[in-house]
Design an enzyme around this catalytic site. Structure first.
Site, PDB file in Angstrom:
ATOM      1  N   HIS A 103       0.804  -1.220   0.000  1.00 47.72           N
ATOM      2  CA  HIS A 103       0.000   0.000   0.000  1.00 47.72           C
ATOM      3  C   HIS A 103       0.847   1.286   0.000  1.00 47.72           C
ATOM      4  O   HIS A 103       1.605   1.532   0.929  1.00 47.72           O
ATOM      5  CB  HIS A 103      -0.996   0.033   1.169  1.00 47.72           C
ATOM      6  CG  HIS A 103      -1.704  -1.268   1.368  1.00 47.72           C
ATOM      7  ND1 HIS A 103      -2.630  -1.752   0.476  1.00 47.72           N
ATOM      8  CD2 HIS A 103      -1.606  -2.201   2.352  1.00 47.72           C
ATOM      9  CE1 HIS A 103      -3.078  -2.929   0.900  1.00 47.72           C
ATOM     10  NE2 HIS A 103      -2.461  -3.220   2.035  1.00 47.72           N
ATOM     11  N   GLU A 140      -1.175   1.357   7.885  1.00 49.38           N
ATOM     12  CA  GLU A 140      -0.450   0.178   7.421  1.00 49.38           C
ATOM     13  C   GLU A 140       0.627   0.578   6.418  1.00 49.38           C
ATOM     14  O   GLU A 140       1.727   0.015   6.420  1.00 49.38           O
ATOM     15  CB  GLU A 140      -1.421  -0.819   6.790  1.00 49.38           C
ATOM     16  CG  GLU A 140      -0.742  -2.084   6.283  1.00 49.38           C
ATOM     17  CD  GLU A 140      -1.693  -3.006   5.548  1.00 49.38           C
ATOM     18  OE1 GLU A 140      -1.233  -4.067   5.077  1.00 49.38           O
ATOM     19  OE2 GLU A 140      -2.899  -2.676   5.431  1.00 49.38           O
ATOM     20  N   HIS A 195       3.034  -6.599   5.076  1.00 53.20           N
ATOM     21  CA  HIS A 195       1.702  -6.086   5.391  1.00 53.20           C
ATOM     22  C   HIS A 195       1.454  -6.144   6.892  1.00 53.20           C
ATOM     23  O   HIS A 195       2.232  -6.712   7.657  1.00 53.20           O
ATOM     24  CB  HIS A 195       0.624  -6.909   4.677  1.00 53.20           C
ATOM     25  CG  HIS A 195       0.568  -6.699   3.200  1.00 53.20           C
ATOM     26  ND1 HIS A 195      -0.312  -5.817   2.602  1.00 53.20           N
ATOM     27  CD2 HIS A 195       1.301  -7.256   2.206  1.00 53.20           C
ATOM     28  CE1 HIS A 195      -0.124  -5.840   1.291  1.00 53.20           C
ATOM     29  NE2 HIS A 195       0.851  -6.705   1.018  1.00 53.20           N
ATOM     30  N   GLU A 277       1.834 -10.937   7.037  1.00 51.94           N
ATOM     31  CA  GLU A 277       0.995 -10.050   7.841  1.00 51.94           C
ATOM     32  C   GLU A 277       1.623 -10.042   9.235  1.00 51.94           C
ATOM     33  O   GLU A 277       1.531 -11.020   9.976  1.00 51.94           O
ATOM     34  CB  GLU A 277      -0.441 -10.559   7.894  1.00 51.94           C
ATOM     35  CG  GLU A 277      -1.142 -10.649   6.548  1.00 51.94           C
ATOM     36  CD  GLU A 277      -1.681  -9.304   6.059  1.00 51.94           C
ATOM     37  OE1 GLU A 277      -1.484  -8.292   6.783  1.00 51.94           O
ATOM     38  OE2 GLU A 277      -2.304  -9.276   4.984  1.00 51.94           O
TER      39      GLU A 277
END
Length: 313
Positions: A103, A140, A195, A277
């Protein structure tokens, strides 16, 4: 009349009792000092790297602390080659690693662009998303970029060539299909997409996402399934040890490993690739870790060690 001649004997200066005493003292001290110096040289002094110096103390202490006081990547002693992973400087010479910070921080301002659909081989999916945030607003995107910078420093000190898919240097994206192409064209020996999750509060822990065996349309992951699993397992083990955190309590059945066939970044990859993650941003306990610079250094350390173990076989 001159007093200089063959029989001339000039008067000699008289020595004081104090001078005679000093002479005797010095005569006694010099041999002792010489012996002490020789012993010092034999055993090694505290500043010359010999056995008298605790050479490993600084690195190991800094490595256990993780991160630097200003929460900035690149300044910690734990990023030394000996602390970052086995092998030391030059261990990854000739290897290419692509880090994919999940992102772009500017995606929030480009919703139309990131909502546009791209082909991920099996179907079409949104170009990207904004990612999640902690309850206090830490994004994030900020987390992944910080960990990516720390990870890059660790790997470069091992001699690897490291490329980022984005470094907050573009207005949005790249889209998930382009992220895969960047790793493929590098060509990367390993790709890790960083992430942090956005699950419900109470759901905690990390998990590593592995590519499933997909052979449909423009996607064919069959050649990378096995090496990607090896990469993922090594990262999961080292991440747990480095961060002292547990695998996810909500996916992966406690293994910290999840296989998926719906992610374009994995489906379109032709090189070993995994997602990690690192924790759940929506859980207060995990968020306290994710917002800590010291913990992010440990996270980068764990990912780095897994990558190095994979690349060195």
């Amino acid at each position: 009349m001159s007093y200089v001649g063959p029989d001339f004997d000039p008067p000699r200066p008289r020595r004081s009792p104090l001078r005679r005493t000093l002479t005797v003292v010095l005569a006694a001290l010099v041999p002792g000092a010489l012996l002490g110096w020789l012993a010092f040289e034999t055993l090694g002094g505290a500043d010359d790297g010999g056995p008298g110096r605790a050479a490993g103390a600084t690195s190991s202490t800094a490595g256990s602390a993780g991160g630097d006081p200003d929460d900035k990547p690149g300044a910690s002693a734990s990023q030394s080659p000996t602390a970052s992973a086995p092998g030391g400087a030059g261990a990854l010479a000739g290897k290419v690693v692509v880090i994919d910070p999940g992102h772009n921080p500017a995606n929030f301002a480009h919703t139309a662009e990131i909502n546009s659909k791209v082909d991920i081989g099996t179907h079409k999916k949104e170009c990207d998303t904004t990612g999640t945030t902690t309850n206090s607003g830490y994004t994030e995107a900020a987390f992944t970029l910080d960990v990516a910078h720390r990870l890059r420093t660790l790997l470069e000190r091992q001699g690897a060539t490291v490329k980022l898919t984005q470094d907050a240097d573009r207005p949005y994206g790249p889209c998930i299909d382009e992220r895969a192409r960047i790793g493929n064209s590098a060509p990367a020996d390993a790709v890790v997409s960083v992430h942090a999750d956005g699950a419900a509060s109470g759901q905690r822990g990390f998990h590593v996402i592995l590519p499933g065996a997909v052979h449909e349309g423009g996607a064919d992951t069959r050649a990378i399934v096995a090496p990607s699993r090896e990469l993922g397992e090594l990262i999961a083990d080292d991440f747990a040890e480095s961060t002292d955190t547990s695998p996810s309590n909500y996916v992966g059945d406690g293994t910290g490993l999840v296989t998926r066939e719906d992610l374009g970044g994995l489906n379109l990859s032709t090189v070993p690739k995994v997602f990690i993650e690192c924790g759940n941003m929506r859980d207060s306990k995990d968020a306290a870790l994710l917002t800590s610079g010291a913990w992010r250094q440990k996270a980068a350390q764990g990912i780095s060690e897994g990558i190095v173990s994979f690349l060195r076989g």
